[in-house]
Design an enzyme around this catalytic site. Structure first.
Site, short mmCIF file in Angstrom:
data_model
loop_
_atom_site.label_atom_id
_atom_site.label_comp_id
_atom_site.label_asym_id
_atom_site.label_seq_id
_atom_site.Cartn_x
_atom_site.Cartn_y
_atom_site.Cartn_z
CE LYS A 92 -4.29 3.40 14.32
NZ LYS A 92 -3.63 4.69 14.08
CD GLU A 148 2.00 2.04 -2.26
OE1 GLU A 148 2.25 1.35 -1.25
OE2 GLU A 148 0.89 2.52 -2.48
P1 NAP Z 1 0.18 1.88 7.26
O1 NAP Z 1 1.47 2.01 7.91
O2 NAP Z 1 -0.30 0.54 6.88
O3 NAP Z 1 -0.85 2.60 8.20
C1 NAP Z 1 -2.23 2.66 7.92
C2 NAP Z 1 -2.99 2.67 9.24
O4 NAP Z 1 -2.75 1.45 9.91
C3 NAP Z 1 -2.54 3.77 10.19
O5 NAP Z 1 -3.64 4.22 10.93
C4 NAP Z 1 -1.56 3.04 11.08
O6 NAP Z 1 -1.40 3.64 12.34
C5 NAP Z 1 -2.27 1.71 11.22
N1 NAP Z 1 -1.41 0.62 11.65
C6 NAP Z 1 -0.09 0.45 11.46
N2 NAP Z 1 0.33 -0.71 12.03
C7 NAP Z 1 -0.78 -1.30 12.58
C8 NAP Z 1 -1.01 -2.50 13.33
N3 NAP Z 1 -0.03 -3.35 13.59
N4 NAP Z 1 -2.25 -2.74 13.75
C9 NAP Z 1 -3.27 -1.90 13.48
N5 NAP Z 1 -3.11 -0.74 12.80
C10 NAP Z 1 -1.88 -0.45 12.34
O7 NAP Z 1 0.10 2.74 5.92
P2 NAP Z 1 0.45 4.27 5.75
O8 NAP Z 1 1.89 4.40 5.51
O9 NAP Z 1 -0.14 5.08 6.83
O10 NAP Z 1 -0.40 4.63 4.46
C11 NAP Z 1 0.08 4.50 3.19
C12 NAP Z 1 -0.41 3.21 2.55
O11 NAP Z 1 -1.83 3.24 2.43
C13 NAP Z 1 0.11 3.02 1.17
O12 NAP Z 1 0.52 1.70 0.95
C14 NAP Z 1 -1.08 3.36 0.29
O13 NAP Z 1 -1.03 2.80 -0.99
C15 NAP Z 1 -2.20 2.86 1.12
N6 NAP Z 1 -3.45 3.48 0.73
C16 NAP Z 1 -4.36 2.71 0.08
C17 NAP Z 1 -5.56 3.27 -0.34
C18 NAP Z 1 -6.56 2.42 -1.04
O14 NAP Z 1 -7.71 2.81 -1.08
N7 NAP Z 1 -6.19 1.27 -1.59
C19 NAP Z 1 -5.84 4.61 -0.08
C20 NAP Z 1 -4.88 5.37 0.59
C21 NAP Z 1 -3.68 4.78 0.99
P3 NAP Z 1 -0.26 4.76 12.56
O15 NAP Z 1 -0.35 5.71 11.45
O16 NAP Z 1 -0.67 5.34 13.83
O17 NAP Z 1 1.04 4.03 12.56
#
Ligand code: NAP
Length: 483
Positions: free
Chosen positions: A179, A387
């Site tokens: 997804k 962050e």
């Molecule tokens: P996010 O809100 O956690 O979303 C990440 C993914 O999870 C998206 O596909 C999101 O879907 C999905 N998601 C959200 N709620 C969910 C739930 N309850 N159940 C299942 N899936 C769910 O994070 P983001 O804002 O998109 O991304 C930024 C974050 O990613 C930052 O904290 C960043 O540091 C982290 N990141 C970490 C790395 C690493 O390798 N450590 C690399 C890149 C980014 P939707 O988008 O459709 O809501």
């Protein structure tokens, strides 16, 4: 609505077919630079998530029984197709994510590198033999693919996070359901089109776009899903880990970061400034390994700040498709509001804005933020603990090595840290003490396919890339043989 060049499909991909949502509902994909709708994709939910697992489960036997060479050569076909379509993928990426076209091209190369690396790793999945304690026994350990993998990816690197998970899972012999983030599904769809064209068989890779909660829950509850691999925020990662416990799924989490950069007074200041620019401002500061705290030893504080200011002034912000633009917009309003809150809170608590500090009002369609430098920052400010995910560089002075280490480690996050010094001994001593999964020594861009990427503490568990990455998708089976 004008169709974006390069996109042939705007559907989900399940069992080798492009399909709409069962409800026929769709959701819009917005260009964060202009606010325009660029396409719409199916709004999948639980039903589609289960159909995808049905397909992946059925395809597993056949895919896992292929030889490593067969899997490798299909992945290499995919790798070449991705590079052949680099411009199309980059323009889709820029349109839905906002990053500059130069950064988008770089991300496509980076994404492709995970495919070729793992195509090679498929051939290096070695087991082992262990001396037994009886003459009539032999012990052999074989590695086998874990099974159906569910992957969930974020919007900040829509191509690289897709291939870093999928290429590794497929190389290991697993099948996958994925997804992508709702903001950036089109890059994932384009990569899937190419995987299909490369000959990856039906059911091996399935893409479900849509509602994160119901799709995620369906995969968490499904016993056929043996592993969850997630990149995203720490709160969602914690939720997935808790829910995965019910069926004891293996979990890999690449979560948030809050990277410190430590610049010692013997550092090559130009090198340190260059490193901070790459780490802090790439993708408008929306990277997990992004510098979020810049500790500068007091002796070089004025010189470092001045040089950083001069270089940050040169960063061109704008619509990603303009060729001379370095960085694009923030992903959405929520992203902007958080960045502005961090700046306002810091200023209220005594920080000084050296540069930038606010939204760029000339861009009406999107949330563009001025590249910003703050000085006089201290630990009670929100920016030091959360962050930021934006182009804001907070500078904090420090006196000595011990103070730098204790401040840098004073965080729940532990993904990446950076050290700038010309002393090899300082670099090694500090790197060993830092509680982070990745340490860049005089290097602001450490991420690469052949190294294990991942964090400690609340930045996650597991590694992606390197020889360690593929292990996350394998089980060890021990054969005790009596002869
Ligand atoms: P996010 O809100 O956690 O979303 C990440 C993914 O999870 C998206 O596909 C999101 O879907 C999905 N998601 C959200 N709620 C969910 C739930 N309850 N159940 C299942 N899936 C769910 O994070 P983001 O804002 O998109 O991304 C930024 C974050 O990613 C930052 O904290 C960043 O540091 C982290 N990141 C970490 C790395 C690493 O390798 N450590 C690399 C890149 C980014 P939707 O988008 O459709 O809501």
């Amino acid at each position: 609505m004008e169709t974006l060049k390069g996109i042939q499909q705007n559907k989900m991909f399940i069992n080798g077919k492009w399909v709409s949502a069962l409800s026929n509902e769709t959701f819009d994909v917005i260009n964060p630079g202009t606010g325009e709708i660029i396409d719409s994709v199916p709004l999948g939910r639980e039903g589609e998530a289960i159909l995808a697992v049905d397909a992946a489960d059925q395809a597993f036997q056949c895919w896992s029984e292929k030889t490593a060479n067969e899997r490798s050569s299909l992945l290499m076909n995919w790798f070449h197709l991705v590079l052949d379509h680099k411009e199309e993928i980059a323009s889709i990426l820029t349109a839905e994510q906002g990053k500059s076209i130069t950064e988008a091209r770089g991300e496509v190369d980076y994404a492709a590198s995970f495919i070729s690396w793992n195509a090679e790793e498929a051939k290096r999945i070695y087991g082992e033999t262990i001396p037994a304690s009886a003459q009539n026994k032999r012990i052999v350990v074989i590695k086998q693919p874990i099974g159906v993998v569910a992957a969930i990816t974020p919007w900040n690197f829509p191509a690289a996070m897709f291939t870093r998970k999928i290429a590794t899972a497929l190389a290991a012999g697993c099948t996958a359901v994925i997804k992508p983030a709702e903001s950036t599904p089109l890059t994932a769809i384009k990569l899937t089109e190419l995987a299909h064209e490369a000959g990856i068989p039906a059911g091996v890779l399935n893409v479900v776009t849509g509602d994160p909660k119901t799709i995620g829950k369906a995969w968490l509850d499904d016993k056929r899903v043996k592993k969850i691999t997630f990149t995203g925020s720490t709160p969602v990662g914690k939720y997935l880990m808790r829910e995965a416990a019910d069926s004891i799924k293996k979990v890999s989490l690449e979560l948030g970061g809050h990277a410190p950069v430590i610049v010692f007074d013997d550092a090559d200041i130009e090198k340190a400034v260059e490193g901070v620019i790459s780490s802090k401002f790439r993708n408008s500061g929306q990277t997990c390994v992004c510098a979020n705290r810049i500790y500068v030893q007091r002796g070089i504080l004025p010189e470092f700040t001045e040089k950083l200011k001069n270089e940050v002034k040169k960063i061109k912000v704008g619509i990603g498709t303009d060729l001379d633009v370095n960085i694009g917009p923030l992903i959405n309003e929520a992203g902007y509001l958080k960045v502005q809150r961090h700046v306002d809170d810091a200023v209220k608590k005594g920080a000084k804005i050296e540069l930038g500090g606010k939204r760029m009002e000339q861009f009406q369609g999107g949330y563009f933020f001025e590249p910003t430098i703050l000085s006089g920052v201290h630990e009670q400010m929100d920016i030091m603990n959360e962050e930021t995910f934006g182009p804001v560089a907070p500078i904090i002075p420090f006196e000595d090595r011990n103070e730098a280490i204790s401040q840098a480690n004073n965080s729940d996050y532990g993904l990446a840290a950076y050290v700038y010094t010309e002393s090899l001994s300082t670099a090694i001593k500090i790197a060993e003490k830092l509680e982070f999964g990745i340490v860049g020594i005089n290097d602001g861009l450490p991420s690469t396919a052949q190294a294990p990427f991942g964090g400690v503490k609340q930045s996650g568990i597991g590694r992606e890339g390197g020889r360690q990455g593929i292990e996350e998708f394998l089980e060890n089976k021990y054969l005790s043989i009596r002869i």
